[in-house]
Design an enzyme around this catalytic site. Structure first.
Site, PDB file in Angstrom:
ATOM      1  CG  ASP A 224      -7.388  36.564  24.100  1.00  0.00           C
ATOM      2  OD1 ASP A 224      -7.778  35.452  23.704  1.00  0.00           O
ATOM      3  OD2 ASP A 224      -8.089  37.594  24.063  1.00  0.00           O
TER       4      ASP A 224
ATOM      5  NE  ARG B 148     -16.831  34.986  13.525  1.00  0.00           N
ATOM      6  CZ  ARG B 148     -16.267  34.604  14.675  1.00  0.00           C
ATOM      7  NH1 ARG B 148     -16.282  35.401  15.716  1.00  0.00           N
ATOM      8  NH2 ARG B 148     -15.708  33.422  14.794  1.00  0.00           N
TER       9      ARG B 148
ATOM     10  CE  LYS C 133     -10.836  34.227  21.514  1.00  0.00           C
ATOM     11  NZ  LYS C 133     -10.441  35.428  22.261  1.00  0.00           N
ATOM     12  CB  THR C 134     -13.253  36.589  26.536  1.00  0.00           C
ATOM     13  OG1 THR C 134     -12.843  36.814  25.188  1.00  0.00           O
ATOM     14  CG2 THR C 134     -12.919  37.807  27.377  1.00  0.00           C
TER      15      THR C 134
END
Length: 721
Positions: free
Chosen positions: A216, A599, A32-33
């Protein structure tokens, strides 16, 4: 430059979405970043949007700097005028520019948390209110909640008497902020949102300037932030938000995942784009994550997929108790590293509450393995633990001036800096330590009392009396009993636990310290403090060290590790007991577990202790209800062995010693009302007994020890009648 190169089809669709509102629902590890930064570069380089007309907001300075660096790499230095930063920094800039419309000047100061608490305490004093009844931290949390809902004091509607008092404090608090030309963090959002709502020319100015607004972590926005964004996008309606309802885990600080639903309602023409391609985890781990999160309502279902292959099935491992759980983690990390299968820094150990780190830290230290703690202080470095250890140290050694200085006015008892200076001066003149002088005052020595001003002497004498009491009983009671006496005498629980989540977490840490103290009922206070000193004196490790990471599930957001251990998977811990009666909280607990699972890159260990160590005995716990949602085909079959094969070697020996007390019973052996003998606690009365997991769990009342819950296979109970 091709701004779509090396992007998958869904990412390309998001980056090149054109104008209008866009909602990107980005699964974990889906890039997404990268999509956000590529989108900004695409607007500038492909759609010829001037950087001055772009606003991008996120939640952390780290994320903002990373995004800005990536954008500059993509488009060169042609980013002059781009507004890219955190919500708070962006609002602070607008407020300084537009201060003429506001009840404060442009050179306002921003009060931090300590400043805010000081203002609340002053407000309580001005209103003649008892700060013990109206805890400053709890009041400040109520004020913060009101501001996040865009409510000023005159708009705050009380629901009960406490709320009426909070409204009075809030009114005085806000008056003092403005009198000092100060704002708190919540004010930055509150005043900017109200400014845009109430002053049309200012709203028009910024809404026309920012042709494109990008956001964001949209699922973490609160109501004030949502209203801000709504106003800023009110002219062009080119708002591009990236988020994931499934990773909304900050309701306790005002975040509202329902903003995603509001967005689709307020912008009905929204393009919804799913990012489902995961670049982090194996398919086995993703399938486990989906089995957990798919049971939550009010979400858009996503099918997380990866090109990394199915990978290893996950491990679900039971241990006898939480101490064995910690040893299991350390032993497995050591084994992987010793076999050159992993680097130490490849591992993360995650847990629900900070208090759970204590046994883990001790297991690492006992094995002489370094580690780092993220998102919280080391257990023995936490304020509440250091306070209580300091109290125990002065009880043991009246000349420990360092510990005395820490707690002489904690909780506040009217012994300020002037009193401490006077105490040291008089002690020096008398040729004794400050602690010895306090003990003398506690005995009622009028000669020394005359050396102090009246009020000062009274405060010092009262503390001296408490101090003397602890010194006199320290050799006759256990460390736990002494600790409890100190907590009661000082009102420490009321001081540390104000009813907020933070306060409850601090009290959980104290309870963990009490459990440790109970292990030294035979050895005594001196060995207990020596044990603590050896642990707490370990230096904090550099964050760049190649060592395992210990962190809470909340702190794990945005991170990734090749191997993840999630510990403490029992009902009451995860999900936390506070969520049992609140469906919204239970859904957030499920999202928190989902965040932890996602994670993991290659291996995932889910660990549940069958018992929790508590004051000399092991209390059975139920496994987390979330574990029942994981399909068996995703779990290694070897972990489904019988309970006896899951205990450590030392535990197994205990089982062998009690072999005559077979555990495979269908009926309890110990009946209510029976008298039994225990090798340590003596004679006891059976109150209740039941079969659980092929063992018999017996509740026994011992005259000198109180109620104990025991596993019959380990307790070596002898029936007397």
């Amino acid at each position: 430059m091709d701004y779509l190169v090396n992007l998958n089809p869904q990412q390309q669709q998001a980056v090149s979405a054109g104008s209008g509102p866009v909602l990107v629902l980005a699964g974990p590890g889906s890039g997404k970043t990268r999509v956000l930064t590529q989108r900004i570069a695409y607007l500038i380089g492909q759609m010829d949007v001037h950087p001055y007309n772009i606003l991008a907001v996120t939640f952390t300075n780290k994320a903002a700097k990373e995004m800005e660096s990536r954008v500059q790499e993509l488009v060169g230095q042609n980013t002059r005028g781009l507004t890219l930063g955190t919500f708070h920094a962006t609002c602070a800039r607008i407020l300084r520019i537009e201060a003429e419309h506001l009840p404060f000047q442009s050179n306002y100061v921003i009060f931090d948390t300590d400043d805010q608490l000081s203002v609340v305490k002053r407000a309580l004093l001005d209103l003649n209110l008892d700060k013990k009844r109206y805890q400053p931290q709890s009041v400040l949390a109520s004020i913060s909640k009101a501001k996040n809902e865009l409510l000023l004091p005159d708009e705050f509607v009380p629901d009960n008497y406490r709320d009426e008092v909070v409204k009075r404090i809030y009114t005085r608090y806000q008056e003092m902020l403005l009198a000092n030309n100060g704002l708190d963090f919540d004010d930055l959002l509150l005043w900017t949102a109200r400014l845009l709502e109430e002053v049309s020319q200012v709203r028009e100015k910024y809404a026309r300037r920012y042709e494109y607004v990008l956001v964001d972590e949209f699922q973490d926005t609160n109501l004030a932030q949502y209203r801000l964004l709504h106003h800023l996008a009110s002219v062009h309606r080119n708002i591009f938000v990236v988020g994931d309802v499934d990773q909304s885990i900050y309701a306790w600080r005002g975040a509202d995942y329902k903003n995603v639903l509001r967005f689709e309602r307020d912008f009905p023409e929204t393009q919804v784009i799913l990012l489902e391609q995961n670049y982090r985890s194996t398919q086995a781990i993703l399938d486990v994550a989906m089995s957990i999160i798919d049971r939550n309502p009010n979400r858009t279902a996503k099918k997380l997929v990866t090109d990394r292959g199915f990978g290893e099935k996950i491990t679900v491992h039971e241990t006898y108790d939480d101490r064995e759980e910690s040893n299991f983690v350390v032993e497995n990390i050591a084994r992987y590293v010793a076999n050159n299968q992993s680097q130490p820094g490849d591992f993360a150990v995650m847990y629900r509450t900070n208090a759970q780190s204590r046994l883990l830290e001790e297991a690492f230290l006992q094995a002489n393995l370094p580690y780092k703690l993220v998102g919280a202080q080391r257990f023995y470095g936490r304020r509440e633990i250091k306070d209580l250890i300091a109290y125990l140290r002065i009880a043991l050694n009246q000349n420990d001036e360092i510990s005395l200085a820490r707690v002489i006015n904690v909780p506040a008892r009217g012994i300020g800096t002037k009193s401490v200076i006077a105490l040291r001066t008089v002690a020096q003149q008398a040729g004794v330590s400050p602690g010895e002088l306090l003990l003398d005052l506690g005995k009622g020595n009028s000669a020394n009392l005359e050396a102090f001003q009246n009020r000062m002497g009274i405060s010092l004498s009262k503390f001296g009396t408490l101090f003397l009491g602890w010194r006199e009983i320290k050799d006759d009671i256990t460390p736990l009993q002494l600790l409890d006496q100190i907590i009661e005498d000082t009102g420490y629980r009321d001081y540390i636990d104000d009813g907020s989540d933070e306060g409850r977490d601090r009290w959980e840490n104290v309870m963990e310290l009490r459990r440790l103290a109970d292990e030294f009922k035979v050895d005594g206070l001196d060995p207990f403090l020596e044990r603590v000193a050896l642990v707490s004196d370990q230096d904090t490790l550099d964050s760049n060290y190649n060592v395992p990471t210990l962190l809470t599930l909340h702190a794990a957001k945005g991170l990734e590790f090749p191997t993840v251990f999630i510990v403490g998977l029992s009902d009451g811990t995860l999900p936390h007991v506070r969520s049992f009666d609140d469906p919204e909280s239970m859904q957030e607990e499920r999202r928190l577990f989902y965040v932890g699972i996602t994670r993991a890159m290659d291996r995932l260990f889910l660990i549940l202790p069958l018992n929790r160590s508590a004051f000399g005995y092991s209390e059975p716990v139920d496994e987390s209800r979330f574990l029942k949602d994981i399909p068996d085909e995703l779990i290694k079959e070897s972990t489904r062995s019988k309970r006896t094969s899951r205990v450590t070697r030392s535990s197994a020996l205990r089982w062998e010693k009690s072999e005559s007390q077979t555990t495979a019973r269908s009926e309890p052996q110990y009946q209510a009302g029976a008298t039994v003998m225990h090798p340590v606690w003596g004679e006891g009365l059976v109150l209740n007994s039941r079969i659980q997991d092929d063992d018999e769990i017996v509740d026994v009342f011992f005259a000198g020890e109180g109620l104990k819950r025991l596993a019959a296979s380990l307790a070596r109970l002898e029936i007397k009648n």
